[in-house]
Design an enzyme around this catalytic site. Sequence first.
Site, PDB file in Angstrom:
ATOM      1  N   ASP A 101      41.696  82.039  28.913  1.00 11.52           N
ATOM      2  CA  ASP A 101      42.416  82.559  27.747  1.00 11.52           C
ATOM      3  C   ASP A 101      41.709  82.158  26.446  1.00 11.52           C
ATOM      4  O   ASP A 101      42.016  82.697  25.383  1.00 11.52           O
ATOM      5  CB  ASP A 101      43.857  82.006  27.710  1.00 11.52           C
ATOM      6  CG  ASP A 101      44.865  82.972  28.321  1.00 11.52           C
ATOM      7  OD1 ASP A 101      44.576  84.183  28.367  1.00 11.52           O
ATOM      8  OD2 ASP A 101      45.946  82.504  28.737  1.00 11.52           O
ATOM      9  N   LYS A 125      48.495  91.225  35.338  1.00 11.50           N
ATOM     10  CA  LYS A 125      47.227  90.496  35.505  1.00 11.50           C
ATOM     11  C   LYS A 125      46.879  90.378  36.990  1.00 11.50           C
ATOM     12  O   LYS A 125      45.717  90.519  37.387  1.00 11.50           O
ATOM     13  CB  LYS A 125      47.341  89.109  34.857  1.00 11.50           C
ATOM     14  CG  LYS A 125      47.343  89.176  33.330  1.00 11.50           C
ATOM     15  CD  LYS A 125      47.777  87.874  32.673  1.00 11.50           C
ATOM     16  CE  LYS A 125      47.984  88.098  31.170  1.00 11.50           C
ATOM     17  NZ  LYS A 125      48.526  86.936  30.469  1.00 11.50           N
ATOM     18  N   GLN A 168      51.091  81.254  31.431  1.00 14.11           N
ATOM     19  CA  GLN A 168      51.761  82.299  30.654  1.00 14.11           C
ATOM     20  C   GLN A 168      52.702  81.674  29.624  1.00 14.11           C
ATOM     21  O   GLN A 168      53.545  80.847  29.977  1.00 14.11           O
ATOM     22  CB  GLN A 168      52.531  83.239  31.605  1.00 14.11           C
ATOM     23  CG  GLN A 168      53.150  84.445  30.928  1.00 14.11           C
ATOM     24  CD  GLN A 168      52.099  85.373  30.313  1.00 14.11           C
ATOM     25  OE1 GLN A 168      51.088  85.703  30.929  1.00 14.11           O
ATOM     26  NE2 GLN A 168      52.330  85.790  29.065  1.00 14.11           N
TER      27      GLN A 168
END
Length: 285
Positions: A119, A52, A96
Amino acid sequence: MQILDGNIVSKHLRAQVQEEVAQRKAAGKKIPHLAAILVGNDGASMTYVGAKEKDCHEVGFHSTVLRFDASITEAELIAEVEKINNNSEIDGLIVQLPLPKHINEKRITETISWEKDVDGFHPMNVGLMFKGLPCFLPATPFGIIKLIEHYQIETSGMHCVVIGRSDIVGKPMSAMMLQKNCTVTICHSKTKDLTSFTRNADIVIAALGIPGFLNGDMIKDGAIVIDVGITRVADATKKSGFALKGDADYESCATKAAWITPVPGGVGPMTRIALLLNTLHAVKA
Ligand code: NAD
């Protein structure tokens, strides 16, 4: 049979994002800034966050990775998330997953400001998505929608069967296909006679995490097969010692499908570009 090529489409979208960032820079506008929180040293999580970070640099975004020891307490992590929520320099934040067992993932996800939740996991964004209102869409299903749109696949009136009902793929995917005017069936581990559904599907989206589960006998001629699965399977012929396998048995499905996504090179690259699109959207919002 034709390929829904995630590598080609994501490259195309990446160039568009790059161009938009360059234009923002030239106009003196804010450059998108994505922050990622990484707790502990799980190998897969470190790889994902690294990818990312690399993606951000490639398109010209700023990126910050905040690394914490696995011993961080839930209260300390919440305080770190709140710091980022209040930092106007940062537009998007991802934490994460998975987190260490002593930290409640749901509580952390809900602490992220929904306006920075690139997200799309915050309940506010989930609710907006189900209502079809502007929001951050979870990256994997959002990427699949972008792929379908790129190839101008007709979805209206189609019967779409989604296999899997996870919060990050199956459930949001079914909501998005409904938004695209499909008739949607969600199958999962408790579904009886799953093949009776997949054989009647115009579009099958397999997101269950069982390599080769969907085979050619389970689909009808001309079906569209979207394979979300990525499982590492030992493969002595590969330098790495493993190969990535999808949830569809590519060989048998490809003989009947009109369109199919390969693994790798299908949904994976689309997931990565979708996060960048969300981050760009965050700076513009
Ligand atoms: P998950 O384990 O959270 O959910 C799996 C779902 O599959 C569950 O809802 C379960 O009910 C269903 N399921 C399990 N066994 C089944 C069976 N025999 N029949 C029908 N349904 C069954 O998984 P997830 O996070 O949704 O991910 C699914 C797969 O997609 C995994 O392989 C994962 O690695 C992959 N994935 C890929 C990407 C990408 O970018 N390509 C992104 C996310 C997930």
